[in-house]
Structure formats: structure tokens, C-alpha cells
Design a protein around this motif. Structure first.
Motif, PDB file in Angstrom:
ATOM      1  N   UNK A 174      11.168  -3.233  -2.636  1.00 40.21           N
ATOM      2  CA  UNK A 174      10.696  -1.775  -1.985  1.00 40.21           C
ATOM      3  C   UNK A 174       9.360  -1.920  -1.599  1.00 40.21           C
ATOM      4  N   UNK A 175       8.474  -2.522  -2.298  1.00 36.43           N
ATOM      5  CA  UNK A 175       7.067  -2.723  -2.126  1.00 36.43           C
ATOM      6  C   UNK A 175       6.837  -3.346  -0.564  1.00 36.43           C
ATOM      7  N   UNK A 176       7.603  -4.429  -0.319  1.00 38.27           N
ATOM      8  CA  UNK A 176       7.334  -5.013   0.924  1.00 38.27           C
ATOM      9  C   UNK A 176       8.197  -4.397   2.193  1.00 38.27           C
ATOM     10  N   UNK A 177       9.165  -3.435   1.563  1.00 39.71           N
ATOM     11  CA  UNK A 177       9.531  -2.768   2.718  1.00 39.71           C
ATOM     12  C   UNK A 177       8.859  -1.348   3.215  1.00 39.71           C
ATOM     13  N   UNK A 178       8.034  -1.113   2.172  1.00 43.56           N
ATOM     14  CA  UNK A 178       7.218   0.272   2.384  1.00 43.56           C
ATOM     15  C   UNK A 178       6.033  -0.378   3.151  1.00 43.56           C
TER      16      UNK A 178
END
Length: 336
Positions: free
Chosen positions: A94-98
Motif C-alpha cells: 500500500x505504501x508504494x501504491x499511495x
């Protein structure tokens, strides 16, 4: 045929490409302003009332401004690929997506603010806001690149709490230096067009304020460099602090020379690019003072900071932890 899944190495390479592209937009945007081409395309989103492209009658100013607009599409392709890679990566992060999503949304935001600068005939305050969007995206790209070298999951400080507070103050000061630089430019001769109005502030006075905050930033960086060495911070934090000091000294030297030589366009352009680079390295230092929660206990003073930030309390009292559990953050499962 199934398309291969991207690796963290692929995402890291794209994040670095996004960083370079955003730094490039800062430099080309500075060239637009320094050549007086800010209104080379006198309207937006079209270049003229009847065409999206520049015509020969607009001269070289039109070509420069239109060329800068075209580079936005190059940036969009690079960042779009970064976002697609982050979305397709498994296991999901999720961190990379955000972070990649913020980069992607930043491009239309930058374009809209850029359009407002044209429609307001280069209002200096709007131009300053337009500039600040790019360094913000540069900072996000640095964080994204760093996260590709870290596992997903909770993060914790790797330095004692006072050092962490110092790096936050340093980063905020770096942002203030960048913004004050836009105010100085808005009061000087490089407004982007001969007819563009200035902000009405005294150039000498705002330049002095800007210089004072730059000296404060350098002082904080010297203190940070001493702190990370004295507390045994990770090598990446020590390298980032040293790199930031070197960039700041170089940037400060260019700033003083350009001021006392009448603000030549070439030096101002170097100074503009250096400003974005300064924030990039300051961001590198900021993210270099934290790491995966499982390693936080290895740094003196970081364990206590990690526990204070991670412990849940009921009525102000932290609940007892199971035997053998050294930190509540260590048992946290990866939310991704």
C-alpha cells in the motif's frame, strides 16, 4: 501471454526516473522564466485562442514555453509507468501504491496551477505556488525510491528522539528556504515576462531574510551532522547529512555570487535547480533516520521512541506485553 510482474528493482528505477524528470521540469520551468517566455503561450490550456501548439509568429518565446508544456507529457509517461508498476507488484504494498499515486496526481495539479499562472498573467504569488509543487513531488519521489529498499510494514525511528526532532526542524527550514526563494525571485527582475508585475517587496530586504534562513539551515545541518555521528545513527543518515551540507554550501555560494553580480540568468538557473536538489537531499536525510520497526532497538534511544509511538494505552496506562516481546512494533503484522 502473461506480462511479467515488476520487481522492487523495477519500481526503484522508475522512482529514480520520476525524481530526475521532476528535477528536469524545475530546470526547464526556470528557463522559461529566465528567458522571459512565461507568456510565450498567452493562454491555457491552448497555446493561443485557436491552437494548442505554438505558431512561428510567437517567436522563440512561444517555442520555449510550448516545449516546457510538452515535457509535462514525458513526465506523465514516466510517472504513469511508476504507478502501474506499483499497482502490479506482488505482494501488494500500500505504501508504494499511495506514493506513486500521489506522484501521478501531482502532474495534473501542477498543470492546473501552471495554467492559472498564465491566466493571471504571471502573478508572482501564483508563480511561487507553481514552483513549490515540483519540489514537493521531488520529495515524494525520494521517499518512494527509499521505500523500495525497505520491507513493507511499520517503521520506527533509528535515532534518539531529540535527533528525530532536529531533522524535522531542519526539513521544515529547508521548505521555508525554498519558499522565500520564490518571494525573492518575485521581487526581482526575472518575473517571466517584461510586462509581468512584481510582488512589490523590497528585493534587498527579502534577500536578507532569505539569506538569514539559509544560514539557519546550514547551522541546523552542521548540528545534525554532529548528532548522527555522536549517536551512532545508520550510515545512510550520516551520508545524507554530509551530502546535504555540501549541497547547501554550494547552493549558498551560488546565491551570494548571483546577488552581487546582478542576477545573471545562468547563475539564477543553477540556483533554481539547486533549490530542488536541496529539498531532495533533505528528504533523503529525513527518511534515513527511520527504518523497519524490527531494527529500531539496535540504535541507542530509538527503542524508547519506538515504544512510545507504538504502545496502545487505556486510560493513560500502557497494557502489559506478553513475555518475550521486546517491542509492540515487532509483533505488528504487515498491513499491506
Amino acid at each position: 501471454m502473461q506480462v511479467p510482474r515488476p520487481t522492487l528493482g523495477h519500481i526503484r528505477g522508475l522512482a529514480v526516473a520520476s525524481l530526475v524528470a521532476n528535477l528536469g521540469i524545475v530546470v526547464t520551468g526556470g528557463a522559461v522564466r529566465l528567458t522571459g517566455s512565461g507568456l510565450g503561450c498567452p493562454t491555457w490550456p491552448r497555446c493561443t485562442d485557436t491552437s494548442f501548439v505554438a505558431h512561428p509568429e510567437l517567436g522563440w518565446h512561444g517555442a520555449i514555453e510550448f516545449g516546457n508544456r510538452l515535457l509535462t507529457f514525458v513526465l506523465a509517461i514516466v510517472v504513469g509507468l511508476t504507478w502501474l508498476a506499483a499497482m502490479r507488484y506482488l505482494p501488494r504494498r500500500r505504501d508504494l501504491r499511495w506514493l506513486s499515486g500521489i506522484l501521478l496526481l501531482g502532474i495534473p495539479a501542477q498543470a492546473v496551477v501552471g495554467g492559472i499562472t498564465v491566466l493571471t498573467h504571471l502573478n508572482p504569488w501564483v508563480v511561487g505556488a507553481h514552483f513549490m509543487v515540483s519540489p514537493a513531488l521531488v520529495a515524494v519521489a525520494v521517499v518512494l525510491a527509499r521505500r523500495t529498499r525497505e520491507p513493507g510494514g511499520p517503521m520506527a525511528p533509528t535515532v534518539p528522539r531529540p535527533v528525530r526532532g532536529l531533522v524535522y526542524g531542519l526539513f521544515a527550514t529547508a521548505v521555508a528556504v525554498l519558499y522565500l526563494g520564490t518571494v525573492v525571485t518575485g521581487s526581482g527582475p526575472h518575473a517571466g515576462d517584461l510586462q509581468a508585475r512584481r510582488n512589490g517587496l523590497d528585493p534587498a530586504a527579502v534577500s536578507q531574510v532569505h539569506a538569514d534562513v539559509v544560514l539557519l539551515l546550514i547551522g541546523l545541518t552542521v548540528g545534525m551532522l554532529a548528532a548522527v555521528w555522536a549517536t551512532g545513527a545508520p550510515a545512510r543518515a550520516r551520508r545524507a547529512a554530509l551530502a546535504l551540507l555540501l549541497v547547501e554550501v554550494g547552493q549558498g555560494a551560488v546565491g551570494f555570487v548571483q546577488y552581487f553580480t546582478g542576477l545573471p540568468a545562468a547563475l539564477v538557473g543553477i540556483h533554481v535547480g539547486g533549490a530542488a536538489l536541496t529539498l531532495a537531499v533533505a528528504t533523503w536525510l529525513l527518511v534515513g533516520t527511520r527504518g523497519p520497526a524490527a531494527t529500531a532497538d539496535e540504535v541507542p534511544g530509538a527503542r524508547e521512541a519506538s515504544e512510545r509511538s507504538g504502545a496502545l494505552t487505556v486510560g493513560g496506562v500502557a497494557p502489559a506485553r506478553p513475555a518475550g516481546l521486546t517491542s509492540p512494533l515487532r509483533s505488528a503484522t504487515d498491513p499491506q
